[in-house]
Every structure is written in structure tokens, then in C-alpha cells.
Design a protein around this motif. Sequence first.
Motif, short mmCIF file in Angstrom:
data_model
loop_
_atom_site.label_atom_id
_atom_site.label_comp_id
_atom_site.label_asym_id
_atom_site.label_seq_id
_atom_site.Cartn_x
_atom_site.Cartn_y
_atom_site.Cartn_z
N LEU A 144 -4.76 0.09 14.64
CA LEU A 144 -3.78 -0.46 13.71
C LEU A 144 -4.06 -1.92 13.41
CD1 LEU A 144 -1.19 -0.23 12.09
CD2 LEU A 144 0.10 -0.54 14.22
N ILE A 145 -4.42 -2.68 14.43
CA ILE A 145 -4.77 -4.09 14.21
C ILE A 145 -5.95 -4.21 13.28
CG2 ILE A 145 -5.70 -6.16 15.34
CD1 ILE A 145 -4.03 -5.37 17.81
N SER A 146 -6.95 -3.36 13.47
CA SER A 146 -8.12 -3.36 12.59
C SER A 146 -7.73 -3.10 11.14
CB SER A 146 -9.12 -2.32 13.08
OG SER A 146 -10.24 -2.25 12.22
N ASN A 147 -6.83 -2.13 10.93
CA ASN A 147 -6.40 -1.82 9.58
C ASN A 147 -5.55 -2.93 8.97
OD1 ASN A 147 -7.70 0.66 9.39
ND2 ASN A 147 -6.00 1.78 10.29
N LEU A 148 -4.68 -3.56 9.77
CA LEU A 148 -3.91 -4.69 9.26
C LEU A 148 -4.82 -5.86 8.92
CD1 LEU A 148 -0.86 -4.57 11.71
CD2 LEU A 148 -0.84 -4.04 9.26
N THR A 149 -5.86 -6.05 9.72
CA THR A 149 -6.86 -7.09 9.41
C THR A 149 -7.47 -6.85 8.05
OG1 THR A 149 -7.41 -7.36 11.75
CG2 THR A 149 -9.05 -8.11 10.16
N CYS A 150 -7.87 -5.61 7.81
CA CYS A 150 -8.45 -5.24 6.53
C CYS A 150 -7.49 -5.50 5.39
CB CYS A 150 -8.82 -3.76 6.56
SG CYS A 150 -8.79 -2.94 4.96
N LEU A 151 -6.24 -5.05 5.53
CA LEU A 151 -5.27 -5.20 4.44
C LEU A 151 -4.95 -6.66 4.16
CD1 LEU A 151 -2.90 -2.26 5.44
CD2 LEU A 151 -4.38 -2.36 3.43
N LEU A 152 -4.84 -7.47 5.21
CA LEU A 152 -4.56 -8.90 5.01
C LEU A 152 -5.72 -9.59 4.31
CD1 LEU A 152 -2.79 -9.73 8.38
CD2 LEU A 152 -1.81 -10.07 6.10
N CYS A 153 -6.93 -9.27 4.73
CA CYS A 153 -8.10 -9.89 4.10
C CYS A 153 -8.27 -9.42 2.66
CB CYS A 153 -9.36 -9.55 4.90
SG CYS A 153 -9.67 -10.64 6.28
N LYS A 154 -8.23 -8.12 2.47
CA LYS A 154 -8.53 -7.55 1.16
C LYS A 154 -7.48 -7.92 0.12
CE LYS A 154 -9.15 -3.08 -1.15
NZ LYS A 154 -9.13 -1.60 -0.95
N ASN A 155 -6.21 -7.85 0.51
CA ASN A 155 -5.13 -8.02 -0.47
C ASN A 155 -4.65 -9.46 -0.59
OD1 ASN A 155 -5.19 -5.27 -0.92
ND2 ASN A 155 -3.57 -4.83 0.55
#
Length: 206
Positions: A144-155
Motif C-alpha cells: 500500500l505504501i508503494s502504491n501511495l508513493t506512486c500516486l503522490l508522485c504521479k498525480n
Amino acid sequence: TGVVPFVALLLLQRRPVAGRALLVNGPGCPGNSLCRANVHEQTRKQVALLNATAQDLFSLYLKCQGEPFSSESDKLCNPGGIFFPAFHVNRTSEKKEVMVAMYKLFAFLNASLGNITRDQEELNPTAKELLDRLHNTTKTTRGLISNLTCLLCKNYNVFQVDVSYGESSKGKSTFKKKQQGCQVLRKYVQVIAQAARILLPHLSPA
């Protein structure tokens, strides 16, 4: 206090530590390579899974600690005296604010789960079901942390977040180790339910 990139934070979370990283925006996101194609759906499923299994994890933890935790959990596991990240977002909060708050929460939980797992491996090495559940919960939290990292960076181009980790139980008595674990898990049950209610509506593709 210092500036710690996401990648470093993900490595730090493998052990319970105390540290902070400044929240900044900048060009440092490692790119969309962090993101899976189904990142929103996967994140929804991870939050739902953590929420669905939290109470069972807490109940099993209490059972394995024995007395007085089994019979006096309301008193001994009251989380009022422990540190936990402030969680002031709600369904009307901006999506970016929600994602940052969630990252802080799950980074803290991940480190706390590592702390609890280490103690239980020492105190209850034959409690296979409990240890398996702790490991599985930690694995889901890291994903989940990995996915939140992705969403914060990407968006939002957010690649560093102010993160606080809980107090380590190293050096504490057996009773205090057990109590700290049950306090954290009791609070986890409460907060993950709130997090699921708030985060899930925000997880539609941007």
C-alpha cells in the motif's frame, strides 16, 4: 530531522525507527515506473483487506499474550497514552491532502508492525498463526505504501513526506512490550476503519 526521499523511507520502514522527512514538491519523482497499471484498484483492495482483517489480528494478539491482557484489554490496551499520527482528513478533504495523510499513517503503521512482529518472534515464537498474520499485514501495508508513493508522485509531484515513526520497544520489559503492541493494534483497528471510509471514495482514477 532531515530530508529523506521516498525510496529511502521505504527502506527505513523495514525496521522501527524515529525520523522525519520534510514535505516538499519538486522534480525528484522517479517517474511512472513505480506505478502499476491497476494501481487504483490494487490500492482499494489493500485498504479493504487491512480493514477487514484488523479486528481479527487484534483479537488473536490478545489471545496469544495471555493474562491479564485477555481479560483486561479495555484497561491495558487503551491507546490514549501512545503516539499516533494526527489524522484530520475527511471525505471532503482535497485528494492530495488525503493521500499525504494516508502515507503518514501507513508508514507509521508499517514501522509499528515491524516492532510488534520482532517482539512476538521473541516472546511467542511458536504462535505461528499470529506471526503469519503480522507478516501478511506488514506485506500488505508495504504494498500500500508503494502504491501511495506512486500516486503522490504521479498525480501531485510529491516525493518527500514528513513522517513520524512510533517508539521502539527495545529494552522494555516483557509486559511493556506486550502492552505497547496491544495499544498500537487497538488504535489500528479504530484508524483503519476511518481510513477506509475516507480513502476509498478518493480512489477513482485521476
